[in-house]
Design a protein around this motif. Structure first.
Motif, PDB file in Angstrom:
ATOM      1  N   GLY A  70       1.102  -1.103   0.169  1.00 56.93           N
ATOM      2  CA  GLY A  70      -0.140  -0.024  -0.001  1.00 56.93           C
ATOM      3  C   GLY A  70       0.803   1.228  -0.054  1.00 56.93           C
ATOM      4  N   LEU A  71       0.541   2.007   0.810  1.00 53.66           N
ATOM      5  CA  LEU A  71       1.309   3.278   1.217  1.00 53.66           C
ATOM      6  C   LEU A  71       2.050   3.409   2.139  1.00 53.66           C
ATOM      7  N   LYS A  72       2.380   2.206   2.876  1.00 49.74           N
ATOM      8  CA  LYS A  72       3.108   2.186   3.889  1.00 49.74           C
ATOM      9  C   LYS A  72       4.506   1.549   3.608  1.00 49.74           C
ATOM     10  N   LEU A  73       5.476   2.181   4.399  1.00 49.69           N
ATOM     11  CA  LEU A  73       7.047   2.007   4.175  1.00 49.69           C
ATOM     12  C   LEU A  73       7.643   1.752   5.616  1.00 49.69           C
ATOM     13  N   ASN A  74       8.614   0.948   5.624  1.00 52.61           N
ATOM     14  CA  ASN A  74       9.260   0.642   6.989  1.00 52.61           C
ATOM     15  C   ASN A  74      10.672   1.655   6.551  1.00 52.61           C
ATOM     16  N   LEU A  75      10.896   2.333   7.604  1.00 50.05           N
ATOM     17  CA  LEU A  75      11.986   3.087   7.376  1.00 50.05           C
ATOM     18  C   LEU A  75      13.063   2.722   8.527  1.00 50.05           C
ATOM     19  N   GLN A  76      14.421   3.018   8.180  1.00 54.20           N
ATOM     20  CA  GLN A  76      15.353   2.567   9.249  1.00 54.20           C
ATOM     21  C   GLN A  76      16.788   3.730   8.914  1.00 54.20           C
ATOM     22  N   SER A  77      17.138   4.229  10.164  1.00 48.71           N
ATOM     23  CA  SER A  77      18.315   5.085  10.068  1.00 48.71           C
ATOM     24  C   SER A  77      19.041   4.323  11.065  1.00 48.71           C
ATOM     25  N   ARG A  78      20.248   4.067  10.673  1.00 51.29           N
ATOM     26  CA  ARG A  78      21.568   3.395  11.796  1.00 51.29           C
ATOM     27  C   ARG A  78      20.345   1.973  12.245  1.00 51.29           C
ATOM     28  N   ASN A  79      20.252   1.936  13.423  1.00 57.01           N
ATOM     29  CA  ASN A  79      19.580   0.596  14.221  1.00 57.01           C
ATOM     30  C   ASN A  79      18.125   1.136  14.437  1.00 57.01           C
ATOM     31  N   HIS A  80      17.686   2.125  14.148  1.00 54.54           N
ATOM     32  CA  HIS A  80      16.132   2.644  14.387  1.00 54.54           C
ATOM     33  C   HIS A  80      15.371   2.414  13.438  1.00 54.54           C
ATOM     34  N   LYS A  81      14.071   1.729  13.583  1.00 55.65           N
ATOM     35  CA  LYS A  81      13.224   1.557  12.622  1.00 55.65           C
ATOM     36  C   LYS A  81      11.772   2.289  13.003  1.00 55.65           C
ATOM     37  N   TRP A  82      11.075   2.558  12.083  1.00 56.95           N
ATOM     38  CA  TRP A  82       9.804   3.120  12.230  1.00 56.95           C
ATOM     39  C   TRP A  82       8.900   2.863  11.018  1.00 56.95           C
ATOM     40  N   VAL A  83       7.526   3.063  11.309  1.00 55.92           N
ATOM     41  CA  VAL A  83       6.853   3.069  10.105  1.00 55.92           C
ATOM     42  C   VAL A  83       6.317   4.334   9.569  1.00 55.92           C
ATOM     43  N   VAL A  84       6.307   4.506   8.169  1.00 50.92           N
ATOM     44  CA  VAL A  84       5.645   5.807   7.478  1.00 50.92           C
ATOM     45  C   VAL A  84       4.535   5.430   6.981  1.00 50.92           C
ATOM     46  N   ASP A  85       3.423   6.053   7.267  1.00 51.43           N
ATOM     47  CA  ASP A  85       2.079   5.634   6.377  1.00 51.43           C
ATOM     48  C   ASP A  85       1.426   6.876   6.004  1.00 51.43           C
ATOM     49  N   GLU A  86       0.188   6.855   5.421  1.00 49.71           N
ATOM     50  CA  GLU A  86      -0.607   8.118   5.063  1.00 49.71           C
ATOM     51  C   GLU A  86      -1.767   7.913   5.861  1.00 49.71           C
ATOM     52  N   PRO A  87      -2.188   9.180   6.114  1.00 48.76           N
ATOM     53  CA  PRO A  87      -3.600   8.967   6.807  1.00 48.76           C
ATOM     54  C   PRO A  87      -4.737   8.314   5.870  1.00 48.76           C
ATOM     55  N   GLU A  88      -5.831   7.834   6.526  1.00 48.48           N
ATOM     56  CA  GLU A  88      -6.715   7.100   5.415  1.00 48.48           C
ATOM     57  C   GLU A  88      -7.409   7.966   4.694  1.00 48.48           C
ATOM     58  N   ILE A  89      -7.574   9.155   4.934  1.00 53.61           N
ATOM     59  CA  ILE A  89      -8.171  10.114   3.991  1.00 53.61           C
ATOM     60  C   ILE A  89      -7.216  10.322   2.770  1.00 53.61           C
ATOM     61  N   LEU A  90      -6.072   9.978   2.785  1.00 51.66           N
ATOM     62  CA  LEU A  90      -5.268   9.959   1.467  1.00 51.66           C
ATOM     63  C   LEU A  90      -4.767   8.768   1.260  1.00 51.66           C
ATOM     64  N   GLY A  91      -5.530   7.796   1.502  1.00 50.74           N
ATOM     65  CA  GLY A  91      -5.348   6.296   0.894  1.00 50.74           C
ATOM     66  C   GLY A  91      -4.418   5.357   1.684  1.00 50.74           C
ATOM     67  N   GLY A  92      -4.014   5.831   2.829  1.00 53.88           N
ATOM     68  CA  GLY A  92      -3.228   5.032   3.676  1.00 53.88           C
ATOM     69  C   GLY A  92      -3.913   4.212   4.640  1.00 53.88           C
ATOM     70  N   THR A  93      -3.289   3.518   5.709  1.00 54.82           N
ATOM     71  CA  THR A  93      -3.907   2.995   6.752  1.00 54.82           C
ATOM     72  C   THR A  93      -3.671   3.703   8.180  1.00 54.82           C
ATOM     73  N   ASP A  94      -3.023   4.820   8.110  1.00 54.94           N
ATOM     74  CA  ASP A  94      -2.762   5.604   9.336  1.00 54.94           C
ATOM     75  C   ASP A  94      -1.726   4.813  10.219  1.00 54.94           C
ATOM     76  N   GLN A  95      -0.982   4.063   9.800  1.00 57.26           N
ATOM     77  CA  GLN A  95      -0.079   3.164  10.879  1.00 57.26           C
ATOM     78  C   GLN A  95       1.240   4.086  11.462  1.00 57.26           C
ATOM     79  N   GLY A  96       1.374   5.229  10.820  1.00 61.43           N
ATOM     80  CA  GLY A  96       2.589   5.960  11.350  1.00 61.43           C
ATOM     81  C   GLY A  96       2.554   7.329  10.734  1.00 61.43           C
ATOM     82  N   PRO A  97       3.543   8.168  10.997  1.00 62.73           N
ATOM     83  CA  PRO A  97       3.386   9.412  10.492  1.00 62.73           C
ATOM     84  C   PRO A  97       3.759   9.585   8.872  1.00 62.73           C
ATOM     85  N   ASN A  98       3.246  10.653   8.379  1.00 63.88           N
ATOM     86  CA  ASN A  98       3.324  10.527   6.716  1.00 63.88           C
ATOM     87  C   ASN A  98       4.767  11.340   6.736  1.00 63.88           C
ATOM     88  N   PRO A  99       5.393  11.267   5.262  1.00 65.32           N
ATOM     89  CA  PRO A  99       6.550  12.140   5.122  1.00 65.32           C
ATOM     90  C   PRO A  99       6.542  13.554   5.368  1.00 65.32           C
TER      91      PRO A  99
END
Length: 148
Positions: free
Chosen positions: A15-44
């Motif tokens: 979908g519009l969800k991404l797994n982001l990684q910097s060094r050893n840190h990981k987090w989820v990026v996603d769009e809000p539902e109103i923009l077609g995402g599943t709102d599982q994380g902040p958007n870019p």
């Protein structure tokens, strides 16, 4: 430590969800539902605002002692104006933020002139604020692969 390179990697997670990684840190990026995402994380664009908020916050913590500001608590608020019609190509408007504003609220008993000095120092040296003020962004030639 001049010319240090920092890196981030985004991997598609469907979908519009991404797994982001910097060094050893990981987090989820996603769009809000109103923009077609599943709102599982902040958007870019929220990450850009969060980058500015966190950079200012780190600098407040780091430089408060040098400016004789005793911190009891503080908050950094950042907001940006973005016309969604730009990146959706609905209208000929810029796809990015037209303006970004931030405010730092510091709870302290220290003199106002010390706080003002601290905030002026941060305004001058914040790397994220400086970057948002107009650094060039280059797209390197992308490679592609086809699954066999």
């Amino acid at each position: 430590m001049a010319n240090t390179v920092f890196e981030s990697k985004a991997s598609w997670a469907g979908g519009l969800k991404l797994n982001l990684q910097s060094r050893n840190h990981k987090w989820v990026v996603d769009e809000p539902e109103i923009l077609g995402g599943t709102d599982q994380g902040p958007n870019p664009v929220e990450l850009v605002l969060g980058g500015l908020a966190s950079c200012v916050g780190v600098l407040v913590s780091l430089y408060a002692p040098a400016h004789k500001v005793e911190l009891k608590d503080f908050h950094v608020f950042v907001e940006g104006d973005l016309d969604l019609d730009g990146f959706q190509e609905i209208a000929p408007v810029r796809p990015g933020f037209s303006q970004i504003r931030y405010r730092v609220d510091i709870q302290t008993d220290s003199p106002k002139e010390n706080v003002d000095s601290l905030l002026a120092h941060i305004e001058r040296i914040c790397p994220v604020k400086d970057t948002l003020s107009g650094v060039g962004v280059l797209s390197q030639k992308s490679g592609s692969s086809v699954a066999a």
